[in-house]
Scaffold this active site. Sequence first.
Site, PDB file in Angstrom:
ATOM      1  N   ILE A 158       1.103  -1.169   0.016  1.00 37.90           N
ATOM      2  CA  ILE A 158       0.005  -0.169   0.193  1.00 37.90           C
ATOM      3  C   ILE A 158       0.880   1.252   0.002  1.00 37.90           C
ATOM      4  O   ILE A 158       2.057   1.015   0.472  1.00 37.90           O
ATOM      5  CB  ILE A 158      -0.883   0.041   1.097  1.00 37.90           C
ATOM      6  N   ASP A 159       0.332   2.270  -0.390  1.00 34.53           N
ATOM      7  CA  ASP A 159       1.256   3.467  -0.797  1.00 34.53           C
ATOM      8  C   ASP A 159       1.717   4.214   0.833  1.00 34.53           C
ATOM      9  O   ASP A 159       0.952   3.768   1.815  1.00 34.53           O
ATOM     10  CB  ASP A 159       0.233   4.519  -1.391  1.00 34.53           C
TER      11      ASP A 159
END
Length: 346
Positions: A158-159
């Site tokens: 995930i970012d």
Amino acid sequence: MISEEEIFDYMQDDESDERYEHFRFTADPGQTLIRLDKFLTDRITGASRNRVQMSADAGNIEVNGVPQKSSYKVKPGDVVTIMFSYPPKDTSIVPQDIPLDIVYEDDSLLVVNKPAGMVVHPGHGNFEGTLLNALAWHFGEREAFDAGDDRLGLVHRIDKDTSGLLVIAKTPHAKTFLAEQFFNKTSSRLYNALVWGVPDKEGTIVGNIGRDPKDRLAMTVFPEGSENGKHAVTHYRVLESFGYVSLVECRLETGRTHQIRAHFKHIGHPLFSDERYGGDKILRGTTFPKYRQFVENCFKICPRQALHAKTLGFEHPETHERMNFDSAIPEDMQNLIDKWREYVNS
């Protein structure tokens, strides 16, 4: 030698933000016209044509800086690059004593709750303070775990500015078993997001997602069936509406880079405080100074896209038990939600 596995990035995920050049080939001046997939299989040891085609479909193969399909005809002087969402393997991972919020751990895997602001993998100016630096310290010499070994470790990403649950494999078997579930869409994930406006009570967003030709760090949505981008489906339902913004729950049928962020921008409801996709501007509401000041204060409370990977489910690689995990919405995002709820009620 470049292996077949390296040409196909099965670890694409909806929140991987950066792109890294892994390989580069320049066509000779005397190069005859040749399909891109044939050009690469002639130069990459052990790479099948099918794997090259899948990687091209995923947007990972560029010619002169532009993603191309495998049918593209390579001509003299063309520069062919292979881009992935993770840095090249030669990036060393230094153990660092960084606290980890470990939700679950056994001999095969562990599940962590990543805070917003933590980069997952070293690279592109972030070689310290990442999740893998923290994992390298956590395992230390107690276990045979090399954070730089791609047969282990991250199964999905995930970012940096998205919070939430991630699973990490501790054995090669666990990595393969879990990665297949993400690839085959048998894993499950739910995200919570605060978006601008009030979408339909529930719905499904369908549209190909690919790199924005005007901004290589952003994704954009192309029509379903288009040759550009990759098929993407996001299901959502509105959990709570606050007049000018809404709290939504998202279920991913596919896992593309920035899928939730790009899809909601596409339907006119960017994520609140999402700078990359325009959500850091006041997109709904009045022109009254007090309202503008209220929203500016909200941006300060949660100065990142309001997105949290709340739940994660998968089959355990050894016991084959179905495992489901849930995480609380982090403080910054919860304070933001409370602030809007209070505003509406008053």
